[in-house]
Design an enzyme around this catalytic site. Structure first.
Site, mmCIF file in Angstrom:
data_model
loop_
_atom_site.group_PDB
_atom_site.id
_atom_site.type_symbol
_atom_site.label_atom_id
_atom_site.label_comp_id
_atom_site.label_asym_id
_atom_site.label_seq_id
_atom_site.Cartn_x
_atom_site.Cartn_y
_atom_site.Cartn_z
ATOM 1 N N ASP A 73 -26.378 10.851 2.861
ATOM 2 C CA ASP A 73 -25.029 11.316 2.528
ATOM 3 C C ASP A 73 -24.685 12.538 3.389
ATOM 4 O O ASP A 73 -25.437 13.524 3.393
ATOM 5 C CB ASP A 73 -25.032 11.702 1.034
ATOM 6 C CG ASP A 73 -23.658 12.061 0.504
ATOM 7 O OD1 ASP A 73 -22.742 12.297 1.314
ATOM 8 O OD2 ASP A 73 -23.522 12.113 -0.729
ATOM 9 N N THR B 191 -7.221 11.031 12.025
ATOM 10 C CA THR B 191 -6.254 9.938 11.932
ATOM 11 C C THR B 191 -4.834 10.437 12.156
ATOM 12 O O THR B 191 -4.529 11.602 11.868
ATOM 13 C CB THR B 191 -6.356 9.295 10.529
ATOM 14 O OG1 THR B 191 -5.222 8.456 10.313
ATOM 15 C CG2 THR B 191 -6.387 10.333 9.410
ATOM 16 N N ASP B 192 -3.978 9.531 12.616
ATOM 17 C CA ASP B 192 -2.566 9.903 12.776
ATOM 18 C C ASP B 192 -1.898 10.143 11.421
ATOM 19 O O ASP B 192 -0.808 10.729 11.364
ATOM 20 C CB ASP B 192 -1.800 8.841 13.578
ATOM 21 C CG ASP B 192 -1.798 7.459 12.939
ATOM 22 O OD1 ASP B 192 -2.428 7.268 11.882
ATOM 23 O OD2 ASP B 192 -1.147 6.553 13.508
ATOM 24 N N GLU B 193 -2.551 9.700 10.332
ATOM 25 C CA GLU B 193 -1.936 9.885 9.009
ATOM 26 C C GLU B 193 -1.809 11.358 8.632
ATOM 27 O O GLU B 193 -1.060 11.694 7.714
ATOM 28 C CB GLU B 193 -2.736 9.141 7.928
ATOM 29 C CG GLU B 193 -2.677 7.647 8.122
ATOM 30 C CD GLU B 193 -3.004 6.832 6.880
ATOM 31 O OE1 GLU B 193 -2.946 7.379 5.765
ATOM 32 O OE2 GLU B 193 -3.312 5.651 7.041
ATOM 33 N N ASP C 287 -25.690 6.797 7.697
ATOM 34 C CA ASP C 287 -24.658 6.177 6.846
ATOM 35 C C ASP C 287 -25.191 6.070 5.422
ATOM 36 O O ASP C 287 -26.360 5.754 5.197
ATOM 37 C CB ASP C 287 -24.314 4.787 7.386
ATOM 38 C CG ASP C 287 -22.982 4.279 6.844
ATOM 39 O OD1 ASP C 287 -22.045 4.118 7.646
ATOM 40 O OD2 ASP C 287 -22.878 4.036 5.614
ATOM 41 N N LEU D 138 -24.127 3.879 3.318
ATOM 42 C CA LEU D 138 -23.986 2.468 2.891
ATOM 43 C C LEU D 138 -23.242 2.384 1.560
ATOM 44 O O LEU D 138 -23.748 1.859 0.572
ATOM 45 C CB LEU D 138 -25.346 1.759 2.824
ATOM 46 C CG LEU D 138 -26.088 1.630 4.155
ATOM 47 C CD1 LEU D 138 -27.435 0.945 3.980
ATOM 48 C CD2 LEU D 138 -25.243 0.883 5.197
ATOM 49 N N GLU E 107 -14.392 8.171 3.299
ATOM 50 C CA GLU E 107 -13.681 7.185 2.489
ATOM 51 C C GLU E 107 -12.388 6.959 3.250
ATOM 52 O O GLU E 107 -11.682 7.917 3.578
ATOM 53 C CB GLU E 107 -13.411 7.735 1.090
ATOM 54 C CG GLU E 107 -14.647 7.841 0.226
ATOM 55 C CD GLU E 107 -15.233 6.472 -0.142
ATOM 56 O OE1 GLU E 107 -14.468 5.503 -0.230
ATOM 57 O OE2 GLU E 107 -16.463 6.388 -0.335
ATOM 58 N N LYS F 114 -8.213 14.120 4.954
ATOM 59 C CA LYS F 114 -8.506 14.120 6.399
ATOM 60 C C LYS F 114 -7.878 15.350 7.065
ATOM 61 O O LYS F 114 -8.490 15.959 7.952
ATOM 62 C CB LYS F 114 -7.976 12.834 7.053
ATOM 63 C CG LYS F 114 -8.689 11.554 6.642
ATOM 64 C CD LYS F 114 -10.144 11.480 7.092
ATOM 65 C CE LYS F 114 -10.321 11.313 8.577
ATOM 66 N NZ LYS F 114 -11.763 11.116 8.923
ATOM 67 N N VAL G 80 2.380 -8.722 0.720
ATOM 68 C CA VAL G 80 3.056 -7.738 1.584
ATOM 69 C C VAL G 80 3.698 -6.692 0.684
ATOM 70 O O VAL G 80 4.500 -7.017 -0.192
ATOM 71 C CB VAL G 80 4.114 -8.446 2.458
ATOM 72 C CG1 VAL G 80 4.969 -7.423 3.193
ATOM 73 C CG2 VAL G 80 3.434 -9.393 3.436
ATOM 74 N N PRO H 268 2.597 3.447 -3.650
ATOM 75 C CA PRO H 268 3.265 4.732 -3.940
ATOM 76 C C PRO H 268 3.159 5.667 -2.727
ATOM 77 O O PRO H 268 2.090 5.783 -2.122
ATOM 78 C CB PRO H 268 2.456 5.301 -5.120
ATOM 79 C CG PRO H 268 1.716 4.140 -5.694
ATOM 80 C CD PRO H 268 1.491 3.166 -4.579
ATOM 81 N N GLY H 269 4.269 6.308 -2.398
ATOM 82 C CA GLY H 269 4.251 7.273 -1.277
ATOM 83 C C GLY H 269 4.064 6.620 0.086
ATOM 84 O O GLY H 269 3.706 7.301 1.049
ATOM 85 N N TYR I 157 -5.888 10.397 0.588
ATOM 86 C CA TYR I 157 -6.714 10.138 1.781
ATOM 87 C C TYR I 157 -6.272 11.022 2.937
ATOM 88 O O TYR I 157 -7.095 11.743 3.537
ATOM 89 C CB TYR I 157 -6.626 8.652 2.188
ATOM 90 C CG TYR I 157 -7.079 8.401 3.607
ATOM 91 C CD1 TYR I 157 -8.424 8.498 3.952
ATOM 92 C CD2 TYR I 157 -6.158 8.096 4.623
ATOM 93 C CE1 TYR I 157 -8.844 8.293 5.270
ATOM 94 C CE2 TYR I 157 -6.567 7.897 5.934
ATOM 95 C CZ TYR I 157 -7.910 7.996 6.250
ATOM 96 O OH TYR I 157 -8.321 7.802 7.542
ATOM 97 N N SER I 158 -4.983 10.994 3.270
ATOM 98 C CA SER I 158 -4.551 11.751 4.450
ATOM 99 C C SER I 158 -4.667 13.257 4.205
ATOM 100 O O SER I 158 -4.975 14.020 5.128
ATOM 101 C CB SER I 158 -3.139 11.358 4.884
ATOM 102 O OG SER I 158 -2.210 11.490 3.844
#
Ligand code: NAD
Ligand code: DAU
Length: 339
Positions: free
Chosen positions: A59, A125-127, A33, A35, A84, A157, A209, A277-278, A153-154
């Site tokens: 890394d 991920t499901d994203e 990791d 860190l 990330e 991935k 929220v 956003p999005g 991010y998605s």
């Protein structure tokens, strides 16, 4: 059996390290990791000193370092959690997501190829499937759902998943991929919805929220994700993708109100803020494949898991109070002050 767990000082990786050392006492677990802000040695404190556990700081995108580690340790399996992981941060600053999630994964794949590793497991991920409409509760993500990403991010991935599948097809690398829904449980970094709301509610701070709070997530207790990955690396078919989720869909507002109720706080703490956003509307996993092929089922349903999680945050205040009193404060200020 020797397993390198990357990202093992983070939320799910840390839980996986604990899970594997308890479940397979003869296995050697090496946690690698970097860190970053999300990595925390306190998450690993219960296993530091365990005779079958080693921690290595580094890394995944550092090719020379990774090759050296593989050369020295000669691992059997790599489970790649390192990433990330926060959508909001990817909207602020996408580049590090490409560096870690895409380049980092490609370096690990090259190392697996060079050292003939028996299995590379990618924690996805499901994203990567994008989102589902709120008014079509009959729709679920299956392994055949096309990739259709929303956030940096998605997208990072999904790119990593495509690389993993390319290394399987082109180089016959023995890979598996799991695509899991939202996790919750112990050691969850308080930038994410559930721990953020627990920490804020305990401190009588506003509960931000996004939008209307109608977005839906499919919550999985983190130990159930660990048991799924354990099954996949032992019994999963090479080259396959397995969706992981347990039909525990809740709107964000339902989750926040549950936390408020469990902590005996007032709903007037809720503050509706500008939407992400999005913002993906609904995630919902169809877990038929992992259930029928590997016999996996979640052990903890949301109503029980959220109680266990809240209890963990009450019993482990030092863990998260140290985080939110550090650089997290400037993150919070930047993300929420004028929202
Ligand atoms: P996290 O942010 O809590 O932990 C990530 C860990 O990776 C940290 O310990 C960090 O220090 C480490 N790391 C980051 N960059 C690194 C690098 N370049 N080299 C080595 N280590 C590095 O994340 P998490 O929520 O535990 O997620 C773990 C994995 O599971 C991620 O790949 C994420 O995409 C995936 N996932 C998460 C969820 C969820 O709900 N949290 C659901 C499905 C899939
Ligand atoms: O589905 C799996 C994904 O789940 C993982 O791949 C990601 O790594 C993980 O972070 C998580 O992504 P989400 O974006 O769904 O999680 P997050 O906790 O950031 O947000 C959950 C929902 O709550 C989302 O609809 C946004 C909303 N939200 C979040 C925060 C932090 C709020 O309304 N207020 C908030 O302050």
């Amino acid at each position: 059996m020797k397993i390198i767990v990357t990202g093992g000082a983070g939320f799910i990786g840390g839980n996986f390290v604990h899970y594997m050392l308890a479940k397979h006492p003869s296995y050697r677990i090496i946690c690698l990791d970097l860190l970053t802000y999300a990595g925390n040695m306190e998450t690993l404190a219960p296993v530091v000193g365990h005779e079958n556990f080693t921690f290595v700081k580094g890394d995944i995108a550092d090719r020379a370092f990774i090759y050296q580690l593989f050369e020295t340790e000669k691992p059997d399996i790599i489970v790649n959690f390192a990433a990330e992981s926060h959508v909001d941060r990817s909207i602020e600053d996408p580049e590090i997501f490409l560096q870690t999630n895409v380049i980092g994964t490609s370096v690990l794949l090259d190392a697996c190829k060079k050292y003939s590793i028996k299995r590379f497991h990618q924690v996805s991920t499901d994203e990567v499937y994008g989102d589902l409409p709120l008014d079509r509760l009959d729709l679920f993500f299956t392994e055949e759902t096309p990739l259709h990403t929303s956030s940096p991010y998605s997208a990072s991935k999904a790119s990593a998943d495509l690389l993993v599948q390319a290394y399987h097809r082109t180089f016959k690398l023995p890979v598996t991929i799991s695509r899991c829904s939202n996790n919750y449980g112990s050691y969850h970094f308080p930038e994410k919805l559930i721990p953020l709301m627990i920490a804020n509610a305990l401190n009588d701070k506003k509960l931000p929220v996004y939008g209307t709070g109608d977005n839906v997530r499919d919550w999985l207790y983190v130990e159930d994700h660990c048991s799924a990955i354990d099954l996949i690396i032992h019994n999963g078919r090479i080259g396959e993708v397995y969706n992981v989720g347990g039909h525990n869909e809740r709107t964000n507002l339902e989750v926040v109100k549950t936390i408020i109720r469990e902590l005996g706080k007032d709903e007037n703490l809720i503050q509706y803020v500008t939407d992400r956003p999005g913002h993906d509307r609904r995630y919902a996993i169809d877990p038929t494949k992992i259930k029928t092929e590997l016999g996996w089922e979640p052990a903890t349903l949301f109503d029980e898991g959220i109680k266990k999680t809240i209890k963990w945050y009450l019993d482990n205040k030092a863990w998260w109070e140290r985080i939110i009193s550090g650089e997290y404060q400037s993150y919070y200020e930047k993300m929420y002050a004028d929202r």
